[in-house]
Design an enzyme around this catalytic site. Structure first.
Site, mmCIF file in Angstrom:
data_model
loop_
_atom_site.group_PDB
_atom_site.id
_atom_site.type_symbol
_atom_site.label_atom_id
_atom_site.label_comp_id
_atom_site.label_asym_id
_atom_site.label_seq_id
_atom_site.Cartn_x
_atom_site.Cartn_y
_atom_site.Cartn_z
ATOM 1 N N ALA A 1 0.861 -1.173 0.000
ATOM 2 C CA ALA A 1 0.000 0.000 0.000
ATOM 3 C C ALA A 1 0.904 1.231 0.000
ATOM 4 O O ALA A 1 2.052 1.165 0.460
ATOM 5 C CB ALA A 1 -0.887 -0.014 1.227
ATOM 6 N N GLY B 1 0.360 -4.949 0.874
ATOM 7 C CA GLY B 1 -0.806 -4.959 -0.009
ATOM 8 C C GLY B 1 -0.522 -5.599 -1.363
ATOM 9 O O GLY B 1 -1.439 -6.109 -2.017
ATOM 10 N N GLU C 1 -0.914 -9.201 -0.804
ATOM 11 C CA GLU C 1 -2.353 -9.434 -0.590
ATOM 12 C C GLU C 1 -3.110 -9.425 -1.925
ATOM 13 O O GLU C 1 -4.050 -10.185 -2.123
ATOM 14 C CB GLU C 1 -2.910 -8.376 0.361
ATOM 15 C CG GLU C 1 -2.344 -8.533 1.769
ATOM 16 C CD GLU C 1 -2.786 -7.412 2.692
ATOM 17 O OE1 GLU C 1 -2.328 -6.266 2.485
ATOM 18 O OE2 GLU C 1 -3.598 -7.663 3.590
#
Ligand code: DAK
Length: 254
Positions: A63, A108, A111
């Site tokens: 992220a 992220g 993910e």
């Protein structure tokens, strides 16, 4: 779209994340673009599978920490919900998704790859969930998906240590299913994608939904789900064609 390159090559959808100035880190805009790009691919009625990869030395380095550092709790909740929704939309899509992890897949970014159906990695890739080193935890489904995929022992090791792991380590624990030389990664991904693309569309969608649906239910209800999905395919033209082609010793025309 500013950060996503979308193409259809040899009948396969390819999405390439390109935000090189931040190693493809995920901000709101990029997350939204990924969601939109998958929706657009779903409109291609002949398409059954797509590849997701990154440009440069990262798949996705996480992220966007610069953007996230300014978030209030409310904004963090919205950001987490956006990421979770986009990654869940991969799971709910009829399209099979293949992540080709070309470099860093952190936080992220990992993910995002975990939201795909299949993951291949370059032997130069580095994977991990380093959120605890930022005083955070994974917020786009990492605690849930990694634990379901590889067990709580692996998820605990990866998440608590915050370390980066090599592609071979990821292969050992089942985070990825193939590791290749960097220059062969796209070729390997395309080979797999073309094999999938040659199969029955409805059968693929049914198999995907049945596998995905297996995680949160008992074995008995999973078996029931499989029986229903299996038998409903006997109503399709596709299964007529597939079984007919086998008996006539020819390739099916899906
Ligand atoms: N965010 C923003 N910018 C990033 C970035 C990131 N995640 N990763 C790299 N960059 C930027 C760098 O700041 C640098 O920018 P400039 O300084 O050139 O302007 C540029 O990309 C190149 O990076 P480096 O110079 O650092 O490149 P190196 O090859 O030296 O190092 C690296 C590569 C991947 C090892 C390093 O960049 C790195 O450690 N990056 C951060 C990796 C990381 O910690 N990722 C996890 C992010 S946390 C939640 C929702 C989501 C999440 C959590 C909670 N809720 C809302 C609850 C998810 C969290 C994360 O993903």
């Amino acid at each position: 779209m500013e950060f996503i390159k979308k193409e259809i090559k040899d009948g396969i959808g390819i999405l390439t994340i390109s935000r090189p100035q931040a190693l493809n880190a995920l901000n709101r805009q990029l997350l939204e673009e990924i969601g939109m790009a998958v929706k657009e691919l779903e409109k291609e009625s002949n398409l059954k599978v797509f590849i997701l990869t990154g440009e440069g030395k990262a798949f996705v380095a996480g992220a966007d920490i610069a953007a996230m550092s300014k978030y209030s709790q409310k904004e963090a909740l919205e950001f987490s919900a956006l990421g979770q929704d986009v990654f869940s939309s991969f799971e709910n899509s009829r399209l099979v998704s293949i992540a080709l992890i070309n470099g860093f897949a952190l936080g992220g970014g990992l993910e995002l790859a975990l939201g795909c159906d299949i993951r291949y990695a370059s032997n130069k890739a580095k994977l991990g969930l380093p959120e605890v080193s930022l005083g955070l935890i994974p917020g786009f489904g990492g605690t849930q998906r990694l634990a379901r995929m590889c067990g709580t022992g692996v998820a605990s090791e990866w998440i608590f240590s915050g370390e980066m792991f090599s592609a071979d380590q990821a292969l050992q624990v089942g985070v990825v299913t193939k590791v290749s030389e960097p220059e062969d990664l796209l070729l390997e991904g395309m080979k797999l994608a073309m094999s999938i693309q040659s199969r029955g569309k409805e059968a693929l969608a049914s198999a995907k939904a049945t596998i995905r649906g297996s995680l949160d239910i008992t074995l008995d209800s999973g078996m029931e789900k499989e029986r229903k999905a299996f038998s409903s395919l006997f109503e399709t033209q596709e299964s007529n064609e597939g079984m007919g082609a086998f008996l006539e010793k020819r390739k099916p025309n899906f």
